[in-house]
Design an enzyme around this catalytic site. Structure first.
Site, PDB file in Angstrom:
ATOM      1  N   SER A  33      32.857  64.510   0.317  1.00 20.35           N
ATOM      2  CA  SER A  33      31.638  65.250  -0.369  1.00 20.35           C
ATOM      3  C   SER A  33      31.498  66.521   0.151  1.00 20.35           C
ATOM      4  O   SER A  33      32.422  66.994   1.152  1.00 20.35           O
ATOM      5  CB  SER A  33      30.418  64.481   0.224  1.00 20.35           C
ATOM      6  OG  SER A  33      30.326  64.553   1.544  1.00 20.35           O
TER       7      SER A  33
HETATM    8  C1  LIG Z   1      31.856  64.863   4.561  1.00 21.74           C
HETATM    9  S1  LIG Z   1      33.346  65.200   4.045  1.00 21.74           S
HETATM   10  C2  LIG Z   1      33.683  67.015   4.539  1.00 21.74           C
HETATM   11  C3  LIG Z   1      32.753  68.033   4.136  1.00 21.74           C
HETATM   12  C4  LIG Z   1      33.292  69.264   4.101  1.00 21.74           C
HETATM   13  N1  LIG Z   1      33.085  70.094   5.228  1.00 21.74           N
HETATM   14  C5  LIG Z   1      32.374  70.308   3.125  1.00 21.74           C
HETATM   15  O1  LIG Z   1      31.486  71.278   3.522  1.00 21.74           O
HETATM   16  O2  LIG Z   1      32.856  70.335   1.937  1.00 21.74           O
HETATM   17  C6  LIG Z   1      34.417  64.699   5.203  1.00 21.74           C
HETATM   18  C7  LIG Z   1      35.743  64.972   5.168  1.00 21.74           C
HETATM   19  O3  LIG Z   1      36.686  64.345   6.455  1.00 21.74           O
HETATM   20  C8  LIG Z   1      37.723  63.872   5.898  1.00 21.74           C
HETATM   21  N2  LIG Z   1      38.227  62.898   6.982  1.00 21.74           N
HETATM   22  C9  LIG Z   1      37.909  61.604   7.397  1.00 21.74           C
HETATM   23  N3  LIG Z   1      38.826  61.392   8.124  1.00 21.74           N
HETATM   24  C10 LIG Z   1      39.509  62.620   8.613  1.00 21.74           C
HETATM   25  C11 LIG Z   1      40.553  62.540   9.799  1.00 21.74           C
HETATM   26  N4  LIG Z   1      40.715  61.614  10.567  1.00 21.74           N
HETATM   27  N5  LIG Z   1      41.035  63.876   9.864  1.00 21.74           N
HETATM   28  C12 LIG Z   1      40.663  64.688   9.182  1.00 21.74           C
HETATM   29  N6  LIG Z   1      39.807  64.770   8.075  1.00 21.74           N
HETATM   30  C13 LIG Z   1      39.105  63.578   7.864  1.00 21.74           C
HETATM   31  C14 LIG Z   1      37.483  63.131   4.609  1.00 21.74           C
HETATM   32  O4  LIG Z   1      38.451  62.841   3.883  1.00 21.74           O
HETATM   33  C15 LIG Z   1      36.384  64.086   4.108  1.00 21.74           C
HETATM   34  O5  LIG Z   1      37.085  65.078   3.294  1.00 21.74           O
END
Ligand SMILES: C[S@@+](CC[C@H](N)C(=O)[O-])C[C@H]1O[C@@H](n2cnc3c(N)ncnc32)[C@H](O)[C@@H]1O
Length: 393
Positions: free
Chosen positions: A107
């Protein structure tokens, strides 16, 4: 809309958003305000994002597509203080024709929360920052605006999302280091970091974040678990395997880092097995922020499933697969609950003992607790009391 009008409207919407976030108290410094007024969030949202619809049948996600929404409306949605889900179930499928079910896996986080966390990160000019969870790249772009591209490294586990974020960052004029890999392993090649910030939550602090931080560096991350209790921790790193810090006020939650997400819950035990007694605490704790978090600290391997037949009040199954233990919380008359427990651990006994201790301590809020890491052991504790719980290994 012509490009010029578009740009002017976008700039106006950004100023309005910055004003709103300042009034809400999330945006507190001129540096971050300037970043919000400059970084074009609409560039990061991609062609399709989803609006949440809570219905009788549960949560549905309504796609907002270029075909179904005018450019001016899309622009204005991009600058609302709203979380826009950009991926469901980890899939990169084409936009569905109508609302769908699914679990959000990426998101563009609520701008108010993004800037609040950036303020809480306490960055200073010249700091080298590691961000985990690039997602759309919007928060990465804010960091680049504040610190410069060469001081920002962002890690995204999903290659499609990471590639899209890189493109969007480039279109918006930023070129940080974006790495596609599991962010729980950090990115040693640009360490040491002064600050580590995660926009996905973890069950425990990954050791790589400690070893890749400078002594005195800060780690800001939401610590969550399989009961979906969650708390925003700010830790100061004191050594390669030690850190200590506080929990910040507010109700912050994030999707879980993919390797820390709960496994499928599988088959539930029978409601007739185990020993039954009257429960002291009932299912109300699952909708009360701090009690839910305490329950999770006490039983970190537990997942919960609600089961309701023929419109009767729901029963709740708590299951810890690794401990081979379960508890059924069963509704009785006049708001009472009974519990049936089985397996080597009495899960609800543990939860109730923790909640009773918390009540006896005067029901302190999350920010009264601290998180300490020494020699790899991670413990949440309440200073001045004997209360403490280890985070799961
Ligand atoms: C809430 S979203 C990030 C929001 C982003 N910072 C923005 O402002 O658009 C969380 C993200 O963390 C990623 N994610 C989940 N597990 C992860 C991991 N182990 N390492 C890196 N990214 C990860 C997901 O794929 C997702 O894209």
């Amino acid at each position: 809309m012509s490009v010029d009008v578009d740009d002017q409207l976008a700039a106006r919407l950004r100023r309005r958003l910055a004003g709103q976030l300042t009034a809400d108290g999330d945006l507190r410094s001129p540096e971050w305000r300037q970043a919000v007024e400059t970084v074009p969030r609409h560039v990061f949202l991609g062609p399709v994002f989803y609006r949440r619809r809570d219905t009788d049948r549960g949560t549905l996600w309504e796609p907002i597509t270029p075909d179904g929404t005018s450019p001016a409306d899309r622009l204005s949605l991009a600058y609302e203080n709203v979380t826009w889900v950009t991926q469901l179930d980890g899939e990169d499928a084409p936009a569905p024709p109508g609302p769908v079910t699914g679990a959000p896996t990426s998101s563009s986080t609520l701008p108010g929360l993004v800037v609040r966390m950036l303020e809480d990160l306490q960055v200073e000019d010249g700091h080298n920052v590691l961000e985990i969870g690039t997602g759309t790249g919007y928060s990465t772009a804010l960091l680049c605006h504040r610190l410069g591209d060469s001081r920002v490294t962002s890690v995204e586990v999903d290659p499609v999302l990471g590639g899209r974020a890189r493109d969007a960052l480039q279109r918006a004029g930023y070129s940080p280091t974006v790495v596609i890999r599991d962010g729980l392993t950090g990115w040693p090649h640009r360490a040491p970091y002064d600050r580590v910030i995660a926009t996905c939550s973890v069950r425990r602090i990954p050791s790589a974040w400690l070893t890749q931080s400078r002594p005195g560096g800060i780690i800001l991350v939401t610590v969550s678990g399989w009961l979906y209790g969650s708390a925003l921790a700010r830790l100061t790193v004191t050594g390669p395997d030690s850190a200590e810090g506080e929990f910040l006020p507010g109700t912050v939650s994030f999707m879980q880092a993919r390797p820390h997400a709960a496994p499928p819950i599988g088959r539930l035990p029978s409601q007739d097995a185990g020993e039954q007694r009257r429960a002291v605490f009932g299912a109300e704790i699952f909708t009360d922020w701090t009690p839910l978090w305490i329950a999770q600290l006490a039983a970190p391997g537990v997942q919960r499933m609600t089961v309701s037949t023929d419109g009767a009040p729901a029963a709740h199954c708590l299951l810890d697969r690794e401990a081979r233990s379960w508890a059924w919380l069963i509704p009785g008359e006049h708001g009472t609950w009974s519990v049936r427990q089985g397996g080597p651990c009495r899960l609800w006994d543990r939860v109730e003992a923790a909640l009773t201790a918390w009540h006896n301590a005067g029901r302190p809020p999350q920010q009264a607790f601290r998180l300490g890491i020494t020699c790899g052991e991670q413990r949440v504790f309440l200073p001045g009391t004997g209360l403490s719980w280890p985070l799961p290994a």
